[in-house]
Design a protein around this motif. Structure first.
Motif, PDB file in Angstrom:
ATOM      1  N   ALA A 237       0.810  -1.229   0.000  1.00 17.03           N
ATOM      2  CA  ALA A 237       0.000   0.000   0.000  1.00 17.03           C
ATOM      3  C   ALA A 237       0.839   1.273   0.000  1.00 17.03           C
ATOM      4  O   ALA A 237       0.578   2.186  -0.804  1.00 17.03           O
ATOM      5  CB  ALA A 237      -0.971  -0.016   1.175  1.00 17.03           C
ATOM      6  N   PRO A 238       1.842   1.427   0.879  1.00 14.53           N
ATOM      7  CA  PRO A 238       2.635   2.662   0.840  1.00 14.53           C
ATOM      8  C   PRO A 238       3.418   2.818  -0.454  1.00 14.53           C
ATOM      9  O   PRO A 238       3.666   3.950  -0.891  1.00 14.53           O
ATOM     10  CB  PRO A 238       3.569   2.538   2.052  1.00 14.53           C
ATOM     11  CG  PRO A 238       3.602   1.086   2.379  1.00 14.53           C
ATOM     12  CD  PRO A 238       2.263   0.556   1.999  1.00 14.53           C
ATOM     13  N   ILE A 239       3.799   1.711  -1.074  1.00 15.03           N
ATOM     14  CA  ILE A 239       4.498   1.791  -2.359  1.00 15.03           C
ATOM     15  C   ILE A 239       3.561   2.342  -3.432  1.00 15.03           C
ATOM     16  O   ILE A 239       3.917   3.256  -4.188  1.00 15.03           O
ATOM     17  CB  ILE A 239       5.050   0.414  -2.764  1.00 15.03           C
ATOM     18  CG1 ILE A 239       6.135  -0.039  -1.779  1.00 15.03           C
ATOM     19  CG2 ILE A 239       5.608   0.446  -4.182  1.00 15.03           C
ATOM     20  CD1 ILE A 239       6.656  -1.446  -2.030  1.00 15.03           C
ATOM     21  N   LEU A 240       2.335   1.810  -3.492  1.00 13.54           N
ATOM     22  CA  LEU A 240       1.378   2.281  -4.484  1.00 13.54           C
ATOM     23  C   LEU A 240       0.998   3.736  -4.228  1.00 13.54           C
ATOM     24  O   LEU A 240       0.907   4.536  -5.170  1.00 13.54           O
ATOM     25  CB  LEU A 240       0.135   1.391  -4.474  1.00 13.54           C
ATOM     26  CG  LEU A 240      -0.963   1.743  -5.476  1.00 13.54           C
ATOM     27  CD1 LEU A 240      -0.429   1.659  -6.908  1.00 13.54           C
ATOM     28  CD2 LEU A 240      -2.167   0.825  -5.297  1.00 13.54           C
ATOM     29  N   ALA A 241       0.782   4.106  -2.976  1.00 10.98           N
ATOM     30  CA  ALA A 241       0.410   5.489  -2.655  1.00 10.98           C
ATOM     31  C   ALA A 241       1.528   6.457  -3.001  1.00 10.98           C
ATOM     32  O   ALA A 241       1.266   7.626  -3.319  1.00 10.98           O
ATOM     33  CB  ALA A 241       0.058   5.600  -1.170  1.00 10.98           C
ATOM     34  N   THR A 242       2.756   6.004  -2.942  1.00 11.97           N
ATOM     35  CA  THR A 242       3.907   6.866  -3.256  1.00 11.97           C
ATOM     36  C   THR A 242       4.180   6.913  -4.756  1.00 11.97           C
ATOM     37  O   THR A 242       4.327   7.978  -5.345  1.00 11.97           O
ATOM     38  CB  THR A 242       5.156   6.372  -2.506  1.00 11.97           C
ATOM     39  OG1 THR A 242       4.941   6.504  -1.101  1.00 11.97           O
ATOM     40  CG2 THR A 242       6.384   7.171  -2.910  1.00 11.97           C
ATOM     41  N   MET A 243       4.249   5.752  -5.392  1.00 10.55           N
ATOM     42  CA  MET A 243       4.597   5.693  -6.810  1.00 10.55           C
ATOM     43  C   MET A 243       3.442   6.142  -7.695  1.00 10.55           C
ATOM     44  O   MET A 243       3.652   6.652  -8.790  1.00 10.55           O
ATOM     45  CB  MET A 243       5.044   4.283  -7.195  1.00 10.55           C
ATOM     46  CG  MET A 243       6.195   3.716  -6.366  1.00 10.55           C
ATOM     47  SD  MET A 243       7.632   4.798  -6.259  1.00 10.55           S
ATOM     48  CE  MET A 243       8.150   4.864  -7.965  1.00 10.55           C
TER      49      MET A 243
END
Length: 479
Positions: A237-243
Motif C-alpha cells: 500500500a505505501p508503495i502504491l500510494a507513493t509511486m
C-alpha cells in the motif's frame, strides 16, 4: 570498597528523581529541560568529589549536540557507569546526533548521479537517506526504486526509463492472466481494510484499492510457491500510494519481496531468528525489562510479530511510516539485480536473478571496501560466532553466553530494524514495569499504540544505538 552509585535528575530546587538509563533521561528532557537539566551522580568508589553534574543548554528542544561534564570524572568507573556514559555520549554528543540531517532535496539527489543520470554514488545515496529521509513525494518516486533494488547497476536515466517501460509492459501481460477465486477473495479481505483512512485509499469504488487488489493478486498467481500471505497488502500500500503507478509499484513490490519473501514462508525460520536477536538486544540494553517480560511469559516477544513481519509499517501514522520505511530500507547496503528484476517465479527458477541472504553477507560490487556496513562507521571484529548447541526442552530461550551477532547476520541482514523495535519497547518500559502487565495485556497495550508512535524520535534514538553497535562491533550481554 563499595561500587554502588545513584544517578538522579533534578525536578525541583532540592528534589531529585531516580534515573537508571538514557531512556529515563529522554523522559526527563521532555519534562524538565527548561531552562536546563541537571543530572547528579553520587558514587562511593574512589576519592575526590562526591558527584558530577551533566548540564544541558537551555536553547535545545531536542537532545542537544553537546553535553557539559562538570567536575572531575573518576579514573576507572564500574561497568554500569561506563555503559551509561558511553550511551549518553552517543545520544548527546556522538555520531547519532552529529550525523542527523534534514531530508534529502532534489538538488542533493543530483549529487549522486552524473550528467546522464547514471547512479555514481549508490552507497552515499543510501547513507544520505538513512540520515534524514526524503523531502517529498516527487523525490520518493525517483529514489524508492533505487532503495528497493529495482534497477540493475550502471543504468543512465534514459536506460532506466526504457527498462521501466519494458517491465511495466511485462506486468500488464502478467496481470491479464486468470486468478483463482480463492486468491481473489484472500486478497480482497486484506485490501478492503488496508489504510482506508488515508485519502489515497478512502471511499467506495476507489480505483486505487482496485489497483492494489490487482497488484497483489498478480504477484500471488505468478509466485505460486509463496502465493498471497496476510500482511503483504500493508507492504504494497505505501508503495502504491507513493509511486501512484500500478505497474511501477509492482516492480518495487517485487524488489522488496526479493528480500522479505522468506519472512512469509511456513517454516518461519527467519522470523524465529529475528525474535531471538531482538531479545538479545533487549537483554543487553535493558536487562530489567527483558527479565520482567521473561517472568510474564513474554520472553519470545511474539507480541512484536507484526513489527518484524511488516517492518514497523503499521506502527506509525501513514506519513511517518513512509519516512520510517525509507530509512530502514536505506540502512541495508544496495543489492541491485545483476541483470534483470524477476517479475514472476518462473523467471527466478530459470536463474535470471534470485535473492538469498548470502548476497547480503557477501561483499557488494557497489561498495568501495569489503564490509557493507563500514560506511556507517562499523569497525568489525571478524571473529565467527561460537557454535550453539541445539535447544532442548526447558533450555533457556537465550544462553547467558550468547553474544549479539555481527550486522550481516543480525536481524537476518536487517539489523537497524531491530534497533527501532528495541527503542519502541524501551520507550514504554516504565509503564510496563510500573503496571506489571500480564502476557495478554502486554500485546493489547502495544496494539493500542498502532499508528501512534513518534517516528522521528524513534529514529533518533535507534540511529544512536545502532551506530554505537557498529562502532564497537559484536557486543557481549551485560552481566
Amino acid at each position: 570498597m563499595c561500587s554502588e552509585f545513584s544517578l538522579c535528575y533534578q525536578t525541583g530546587p532540592e528534589t531529585y528523581q531516580s534515573l537508571t538509563s538514557d531512556w529515563d533521561l529522554d523522559a526527563a528532557l521532555d519534562a524538565y529541560a527548561d531552562p536546563h537539566l541537571t543530572l547528579l551522580v553520587r558514587e562511593h568508589v574512589w576519592d575526590g568529589p562526591s558527584g558530577w553534574d551533566l548540564v544541558v543548554p537551555a536553547d535545545y528542544v531536542v537532545p542537544p549536540a553537546c553535553l557539559a561534564l562538570l567536575g572531575p570524572a573518576p579514573p576507572s568507573p564500574p561497568p554500569a557507569v561506563s555503559w551509561l556514559r558511553r550511551t549518553l555520549s552517543v545520544v548527546f554528543g556522538g555520531r547519532g546526533t552529529r550525523d542527523e540531517k534534514p531530508p534529502m532535496t532534489e538538488a542533493e539527489y543530483s549529487l549522486y548521479v552524473d550528467i546522464n543520470g547514471k547512479m555514481i554514488r549508490p552507497r552515499d545515496l543510501f547513507i544520505a537517506v538513512y540520515r534524514g529521509g526524503l523531502s517529498g513525494p516527487g523525490l520518493r518516486r525517483e529514489v524508492w526504486p533505487h532503495l528497493l533494488n529495482v534497477y540493475p547497476a550502471g543504468f543512465t536515466a534514459t536506460q532506466r526509463a526504457a527498462y521501466l517501460r519494458s517491465k511495466c509492459e511485462a506486468y500488464r501481460g502478467l496481470s491479464r492472466h486468470p486468478v483463482s477465486d480463492n486468491i481473489l477473495e484472500m486478497v480482497r479481505k486484506d485490501v478492503l481494510r488496508t489504510d482506508r483512512q488515508h485519502s489515497f485509499f478512502a471511499g467506495e469504488d476507489n480505483a486505487n484499492v482496485q489497483a492494489l487488489h490487482r497488484l497483489l493478486s498478480t504477484y500471488a498467481v505468478h509466485h505460486p510457491q509463496l502465493g498471497y500471505c496476510q500482511g503483504m497488502s500493508d507492504l504494497a500500500a505505501p508503495i502504491l500510494a507513493t509511486m501512484q503507478d500500478e505497474a511501477v509499484s509492482y516492480l518495487c513490490f517485487c524488489g522488496l519481496m526479493r528480500r522479505l519473501s522468506s519472512n512469509f514462508t511456513s517454516g518461519g525460520k527467519n522470523m524465529a531468528t529475528m525474535f531471538q536477536h531482538l531479545a538479545l538486544l533487549l537483554r543487553h540494553y535493558d536487562p530489567q525489562l527483558y527479565y520482567y517480560l521473561e517472568a510474564q511469559g513474554a520472553r519470545d516477544l511474539l507480541f512484536c510479530y507484526r513489527w518484524l513481519l511488516l517492518e514497523l509499517k503499521r506502527e506509525f501514522p501513514f506519513q511517518d511510516a513512509l519516512l520510517l520505511l525509507e530509512v530502514v530500507w536505506s540502512s541495508i547496503p544496495p543489492d541491485p539485480p545483476q541483470y534483470d528484476l524477476p517479475l514472476a517465479q518462473a523467471e527466478e527458477d530459470e536463474g535470471i536473478d534470485s535473492y538469498s541472504l548470502s548476497s547480503q553477507s557477501a561483499a557488494s560490487s557497489n561498495f568501495d571496501d569489503s564490509n557493507q556496513w563500514s560506511s556507517l562507521d562499523h569497525s568489525p571484529e571478524d571473529s565467527p560466532l561460537p557454535e550453539e548447541e541445539e535447544e532442548e526442552e526447558n533450555t533457556p530461550f537465550l544462553s547467558p553466553k550468547t553474544s549479539i551477532p555481527p550486522p550481516e547476520e543480525l536481524g537476518c541482514g536487517n539489523p537497524f530494524l531491530l534497533f527501532v523495535c528495541l527503542v519502541l519497547l524501551v520507550q514504554h518500559r516504565n509503564y510496563l514495569l510500573e503496571n506489571t502487565l500480564e502476557f495478554s495485556d502486554i500485546g493489547m497495550y502495544f496494539d493500542k499504540l498502532v499508528r501512534r508512535h513518534d517516528a522521528k524520535k524513534a529514529l533518533l534514538q535507534a540511529r544512536a544505538l545502532f551506530e554505537e553497535y557498529l562502532l564497537t562491533g559484536t557486543l557481549e550481554p551485560i552481566s
